[in-house]
Design a protein around this motif. Structure first.
Motif, PDB file in Angstrom:
ATOM      1  N   LYS A  42       0.784  -1.294  -0.026  1.00 47.22           N
ATOM      2  CA  LYS A  42       0.100  -0.074  -0.251  1.00 47.22           C
ATOM      3  C   LYS A  42       0.833   1.137   0.046  1.00 47.22           C
ATOM      4  O   LYS A  42       2.030   1.354   0.615  1.00 47.22           O
ATOM      5  N   ASN A  43       0.261   2.379  -0.788  1.00 43.44           N
ATOM      6  CA  ASN A  43       1.129   3.629  -0.961  1.00 43.44           C
ATOM      7  C   ASN A  43       2.516   3.383  -1.409  1.00 43.44           C
ATOM      8  O   ASN A  43       3.318   4.219  -0.819  1.00 43.44           O
ATOM      9  N   SER A  44       2.608   2.514  -2.421  1.00 41.26           N
ATOM     10  CA  SER A  44       4.112   2.421  -3.109  1.00 41.26           C
ATOM     11  C   SER A  44       3.661   1.764  -4.437  1.00 41.26           C
ATOM     12  O   SER A  44       2.362   1.650  -5.039  1.00 41.26           O
ATOM     13  N   THR A  45       4.594   1.684  -5.445  1.00 44.92           N
ATOM     14  CA  THR A  45       4.559   0.928  -6.619  1.00 44.92           C
ATOM     15  C   THR A  45       5.218  -0.440  -6.680  1.00 44.92           C
ATOM     16  O   THR A  45       4.980  -1.207  -7.807  1.00 44.92           O
ATOM     17  N   ASP A  64       5.047  -2.827   6.729  1.00 49.98           N
ATOM     18  CA  ASP A  64       4.136  -2.629   5.504  1.00 49.98           C
ATOM     19  C   ASP A  64       2.745  -3.206   5.407  1.00 49.98           C
ATOM     20  O   ASP A  64       2.410  -4.255   6.129  1.00 49.98           O
ATOM     21  N   THR A  65       1.877  -2.534   4.967  1.00 49.63           N
ATOM     22  CA  THR A  65       0.517  -3.119   4.640  1.00 49.63           C
ATOM     23  C   THR A  65       0.323  -3.463   3.162  1.00 49.63           C
ATOM     24  O   THR A  65       0.746  -2.832   2.216  1.00 49.63           O
ATOM     25  N   SER A  67      -1.852  -5.085   0.295  1.00 50.33           N
ATOM     26  CA  SER A  67      -3.459  -5.073  -0.062  1.00 50.33           C
ATOM     27  C   SER A  67      -3.598  -6.016  -1.255  1.00 50.33           C
ATOM     28  O   SER A  67      -2.837  -5.915  -2.299  1.00 50.33           O
ATOM     29  N   GLU A  77      -6.665  -6.175   3.336  1.00 52.72           N
ATOM     30  CA  GLU A  77      -5.242  -5.561   3.801  1.00 52.72           C
ATOM     31  C   GLU A  77      -4.836  -6.104   5.074  1.00 52.72           C
ATOM     32  O   GLU A  77      -5.468  -6.823   5.833  1.00 52.72           O
ATOM     33  N   SER A 165      -8.927   0.120  -9.136  1.00 49.82           N
ATOM     34  CA  SER A 165      -9.922   0.934  -8.308  1.00 49.82           C
ATOM     35  C   SER A 165     -11.078   1.312  -9.143  1.00 49.82           C
ATOM     36  O   SER A 165     -12.235   1.792  -8.572  1.00 49.82           O
TER      37      SER A 165
END
Length: 212
Positions: A42-45, A64-65, A67, A77, A165
């Motif tokens: 999550k919040n990364s590439t 790290d999360t 997803s 998640e 999404s």
């Protein structure tokens, strides 16, 4: 002094290495593996698509999360604390708003809007009369450059691309397309994208594009 510096450096490298973990697992619906499910930090590439067996392997850091998502299913998640072999069972997305459009090019089209965007049930407008399929290659693509090969020749092709999404990321229209064109997702993060195509006013079957 030199030995002490080397000792401190070794401890630092050890701490950095210990923070890195390798995450493996499988994504399923009941007992059925989900191929091409999106597994992202999550919040990364940093992400990957699952194999034809629903399996994945990904490097991450503690905290790290992770997803996990798939079109038509609820996203799950998980905060990562250790190296482990995970099994993600995704549940179908039930919260749909149904819209029915009657007599559109002599066909009835049913569209559903869920958490991941719009989906449609429509057999008569899909480009499947010849038994062949429109395709992208290479797919997955490491650099995000895909060649689109269509079954038939077309004069005008409009391409709309959405991420998992449901958010639209790219819209293009090409005249005198023929059968072959290029899709460029090099500027976008690693992941799975849905390529929607309207060719000479006819909606073709969506294609999944995987940037690895």
């Amino acid at each position: 002094m030199k030995k002490m510096t080397l000792f401190i450096l070794a401890l630092s490298l050890s701490a950095i290495a210990s923070a890195q973990i390798t995450v493996t697992g499988i994504v399923i619906n009941d007992s059925i593996p989900l191929e091409l499910a999106s597994v992202m930090i999550k919040n990364s590439t940093n992400g990957i698509a699952t194999s034809n067996k629903g399996e994945f392997k990904l490097e991450a850091k503690k905290g790290d999360t992770l997803s996990v998502s798939f079109v038509g299913y609820k996203t799950k998640e998980l905060v990562l604390n250790k190296t482990e072999d995970f099994t993600f069972k995704l549940d179908e997305e039930n919260s749909f708003d149904e819209v029915v459009v009657v007599s559109c090019h002599n066909a009835t089209i049913t569209c559903y809007k869920g958490a991941c965007g719009w989906y449609r049930e429509d057999v008569s407008l899909l480009d499947n009369k010849s038994g062949k399929k429109n395709k992208l290659y290479p797919n997955p693509s490491s650099n995000g450059i895909f060649q689109l090969m269509l079954v038939n020749n077309y004069n005008k092709v409009s391409i709309s691309i959405a991420d998992m999404s449901g958010r639209s990321v790219q819209n293009t229209t090409q005249q005198k397309f023929g059968k072959k064109g290029t899709i460029d997702l090099s500027a976008y993060p690693t992941g799975i994208y849905i390529v929607n195509i309207i060719a000479d006013g006819k909606r073709l079957e969506p294609i999944k594009a995987i940037k690895s």
